[in-house]
Design a protein around this motif. Structure first.
Motif, PDB file in Angstrom:
ATOM      1  N   ASN A   1      41.524  45.228  37.818  1.00  0.00           N
ATOM      2  CA  ASN A   1      42.927  45.174  37.405  1.00  0.00           C
ATOM      3  C   ASN A   1      43.617  44.037  38.148  1.00  0.00           C
ATOM      4  O   ASN A   1      43.385  43.838  39.337  1.00  0.00           O
ATOM      5  CB  ASN A   1      43.641  46.492  37.739  1.00  0.00           C
TER       6      ASN A   1
ATOM      7  N   SER B   1      42.647  44.345  42.085  1.00  0.00           N
ATOM      8  CA  SER B   1      41.923  45.501  42.603  1.00  0.00           C
ATOM      9  C   SER B   1      40.710  45.705  41.709  1.00  0.00           C
ATOM     10  O   SER B   1      40.772  45.512  40.493  1.00  0.00           O
ATOM     11  CB  SER B   1      42.806  46.744  42.640  1.00  0.00           C
TER      12      SER B   1
ATOM     13  N   GLU C   1      40.575  45.313  47.216  1.00  0.00           N
ATOM     14  CA  GLU C   1      41.959  44.990  46.882  1.00  0.00           C
ATOM     15  C   GLU C   1      42.285  43.670  47.564  1.00  0.00           C
ATOM     16  O   GLU C   1      42.215  43.565  48.790  1.00  0.00           O
ATOM     17  CB  GLU C   1      42.930  46.068  47.339  1.00  0.00           C
TER      18      GLU C   1
ATOM     19  N   THR D   1      44.925  40.223  47.732  1.00  0.00           N
ATOM     20  CA  THR D   1      46.212  39.615  47.412  1.00  0.00           C
ATOM     21  C   THR D   1      46.074  38.109  47.618  1.00  0.00           C
ATOM     22  O   THR D   1      45.636  37.667  48.684  1.00  0.00           O
ATOM     23  CB  THR D   1      47.325  40.168  48.329  1.00  0.00           C
TER      24      THR D   1
ATOM     25  N   GLU E   1      35.189  49.495  46.814  1.00  0.00           N
ATOM     26  CA  GLU E   1      36.508  49.172  46.286  1.00  0.00           C
ATOM     27  C   GLU E   1      37.079  47.948  46.988  1.00  0.00           C
ATOM     28  O   GLU E   1      36.947  47.807  48.200  1.00  0.00           O
ATOM     29  CB  GLU E   1      37.449  50.365  46.475  1.00  0.00           C
TER      30      GLU E   1
ATOM     31  N   VAL F   1      47.865  40.352  42.823  1.00  0.00           N
ATOM     32  CA  VAL F   1      47.003  41.368  43.438  1.00  0.00           C
ATOM     33  C   VAL F   1      45.891  41.756  42.472  1.00  0.00           C
ATOM     34  O   VAL F   1      46.151  42.084  41.310  1.00  0.00           O
ATOM     35  CB  VAL F   1      47.819  42.628  43.830  1.00  0.00           C
TER      36      VAL F   1
ATOM     37  N   THR G   1      37.024  50.778  56.506  1.00  0.00           N
ATOM     38  CA  THR G   1      37.599  49.737  55.660  1.00  0.00           C
ATOM     39  C   THR G   1      37.531  48.410  56.412  1.00  0.00           C
ATOM     40  O   THR G   1      37.849  48.348  57.594  1.00  0.00           O
ATOM     41  CB  THR G   1      39.063  50.072  55.327  1.00  0.00           C
TER      42      THR G   1
ATOM     43  N   LYS H   1      36.660  47.883  41.407  1.00  0.00           N
ATOM     44  CA  LYS H   1      35.725  48.896  41.871  1.00  0.00           C
ATOM     45  C   LYS H   1      34.363  48.531  41.292  1.00  0.00           C
ATOM     46  O   LYS H   1      34.264  48.055  40.160  1.00  0.00           O
ATOM     47  CB  LYS H   1      36.140  50.277  41.375  1.00  0.00           C
TER      48      LYS H   1
ATOM     49  N   GLY I   1      43.182  41.102  52.144  1.00  0.00           N
ATOM     50  CA  GLY I   1      43.040  42.401  51.503  1.00  0.00           C
ATOM     51  C   GLY I   1      42.090  43.295  52.266  1.00  0.00           C
ATOM     52  O   GLY I   1      41.940  43.177  53.488  1.00  0.00           O
ATOM     53  N   ARG I   2      41.422  44.166  51.509  1.00  0.00           N
ATOM     54  CA  ARG I   2      40.518  45.128  52.139  1.00  0.00           C
ATOM     55  C   ARG I   2      39.333  45.403  51.225  1.00  0.00           C
ATOM     56  O   ARG I   2      39.415  45.236  50.006  1.00  0.00           O
ATOM     57  CB  ARG I   2      41.253  46.427  52.435  1.00  0.00           C
TER      58      ARG I   2
END
Length: 125
Positions: A43, A50, A66, A68, A64, A48, A85, A52, A76-77
């Motif tokens: 997405n 994200s 995410e 930016t 996962e 941003v 994480t 999976k 991000g992470r």
């Protein structure tokens, strides 16, 4: 986009390859050990992204992401299964090759071992 992770125990590089055709696609490449990730959902909301995906290493648990994006940089992470994480920060481009660094280190170690062995041989003569 490229990210280099270093800890006392390890060092690895994650490269995010992002393409936009009709939709966005994300490929994840890791060095020096490959950990393929098949992205299943992605997405994009403004700057941003994200996503999976799954890896054959732990096929039942998702990885996962995410991220930016801000100009030429990102942060991000990443949530790996059964791990903490990982916070990431990187920049556009491929960055250094850890495989090349690993090969150079092995060559250096091999040369150093050879030189130490030769010095020991000559000192015993």
């Amino acid at each position: 986009m490229d990210f280099l992770f270093e800890s006392p125990e390890s060092k690895f590089k994650i490269q995010f390859l992002i393409e936009k055709r009709q939709d966005y696609t994300l490929s994840v490449v890791m060095e020096p050990i490959s950990l393929p990730v098949e992205t299943t959902t992605l997405n994009v909301d403004g700057n941003v992204m994200s996503a999976k995906g799954f890896s054959p290493l732990v096929p039942s648990e998702p990885i996962e992401f995410e991220l930016t994006f801000e100009k030429e940089e990102f942060h991000g992470r990443i949530n790996f299964p059964y791990q903490e994480t990982i916070l990431v920060r990187g920049a556009r481009g491929a960055g250094p090759s850890l495989m090349d660094d690993l090969i150079a280190e092995l060559d250096h170690t091999k040369s150093k071992t050879y030189i130490n062995g030769m010095m020991k041989k000559f000192s015993n003569a």
